[in-house]
Scaffold this motif. Sequence first.
Motif, short mmCIF file in Angstrom:
data_model
loop_
_atom_site.label_atom_id
_atom_site.label_comp_id
_atom_site.label_asym_id
_atom_site.label_seq_id
_atom_site.Cartn_x
_atom_site.Cartn_y
_atom_site.Cartn_z
N VAL A 63 15.58 3.92 1.58
CA VAL A 63 17.01 4.02 1.37
C VAL A 63 17.32 3.60 -0.06
N ARG A 64 18.23 4.29 -0.70
CA ARG A 64 18.56 3.99 -2.10
C ARG A 64 18.94 2.51 -2.24
N GLY A 65 18.32 1.88 -3.22
CA GLY A 65 18.60 0.47 -3.48
C GLY A 65 17.76 -0.48 -2.67
N ARG A 66 16.93 0.03 -1.76
CA ARG A 66 16.08 -0.83 -0.93
C ARG A 66 14.62 -0.55 -1.26
N ARG A 67 13.81 -1.57 -1.23
CA ARG A 67 12.38 -1.44 -1.51
C ARG A 67 11.65 -0.95 -0.25
N LEU A 68 10.70 -0.07 -0.45
CA LEU A 68 9.89 0.42 0.67
C LEU A 68 8.83 -0.62 1.00
N LEU A 69 8.83 -1.10 2.24
CA LEU A 69 7.83 -2.06 2.70
C LEU A 69 7.04 -1.42 3.84
N ALA A 70 5.74 -1.45 3.69
CA ALA A 70 4.87 -0.90 4.74
C ALA A 70 3.51 -1.58 4.63
N SER A 71 2.84 -1.69 5.75
CA SER A 71 1.51 -2.27 5.72
C SER A 71 0.48 -1.15 5.70
N VAL A 72 -0.59 -1.38 4.97
CA VAL A 72 -1.67 -0.40 4.88
C VAL A 72 -2.99 -1.16 5.01
N PRO A 73 -4.02 -0.51 5.54
CA PRO A 73 -5.32 -1.18 5.61
C PRO A 73 -5.90 -1.32 4.21
N HIS A 74 -6.29 -2.50 3.84
CA HIS A 74 -6.83 -2.70 2.50
C HIS A 74 -8.25 -3.25 2.62
N GLY A 75 -9.19 -2.55 2.02
CA GLY A 75 -10.56 -3.02 2.00
C GLY A 75 -11.36 -2.68 3.25
N HIS A 76 -10.76 -2.02 4.20
CA HIS A 76 -11.46 -1.62 5.43
C HIS A 76 -11.52 -0.10 5.45
N TRP A 77 -12.39 0.48 4.65
CA TRP A 77 -12.43 1.92 4.53
C TRP A 77 -13.25 2.50 5.68
N HIS A 78 -12.58 3.07 6.62
CA HIS A 78 -13.22 3.66 7.79
C HIS A 78 -12.84 5.14 7.88
N THR A 79 -13.70 5.91 8.52
CA THR A 79 -13.42 7.31 8.80
C THR A 79 -13.31 7.47 10.30
N THR A 80 -12.24 8.10 10.74
CA THR A 80 -12.04 8.39 12.15
C THR A 80 -12.17 9.90 12.36
N THR A 81 -13.06 10.28 13.24
CA THR A 81 -13.27 11.70 13.56
C THR A 81 -12.75 11.94 14.97
N PHE A 82 -12.02 13.03 15.16
CA PHE A 82 -11.54 13.35 16.49
C PHE A 82 -11.55 14.85 16.73
N LEU A 83 -11.60 15.21 17.99
CA LEU A 83 -11.62 16.61 18.42
C LEU A 83 -10.32 16.95 19.12
N CYS A 84 -9.84 18.14 18.90
CA CYS A 84 -8.63 18.62 19.57
C CYS A 84 -8.96 19.86 20.34
#
Length: 61
Positions: A40-61
Amino acid sequence: MADSRRSRKYARGGFRAGRLVFLDETWAKTNMTPTRGWAVRGRRLLASVPHGHWHTTTFLC
């Protein structure tokens, strides 16, 4: 004409199209997290992200 239909059915193994199942494999990596986003204009975007845990997830559809 009937002979060509018969030979085509034999070539495809007699499979019925309604019984075929298609699988799709894809992947996602935790280090693909976007570094920018919308807020939102005038507000900072806050979100959590995984840091330092580089994983790959594979899935089938």
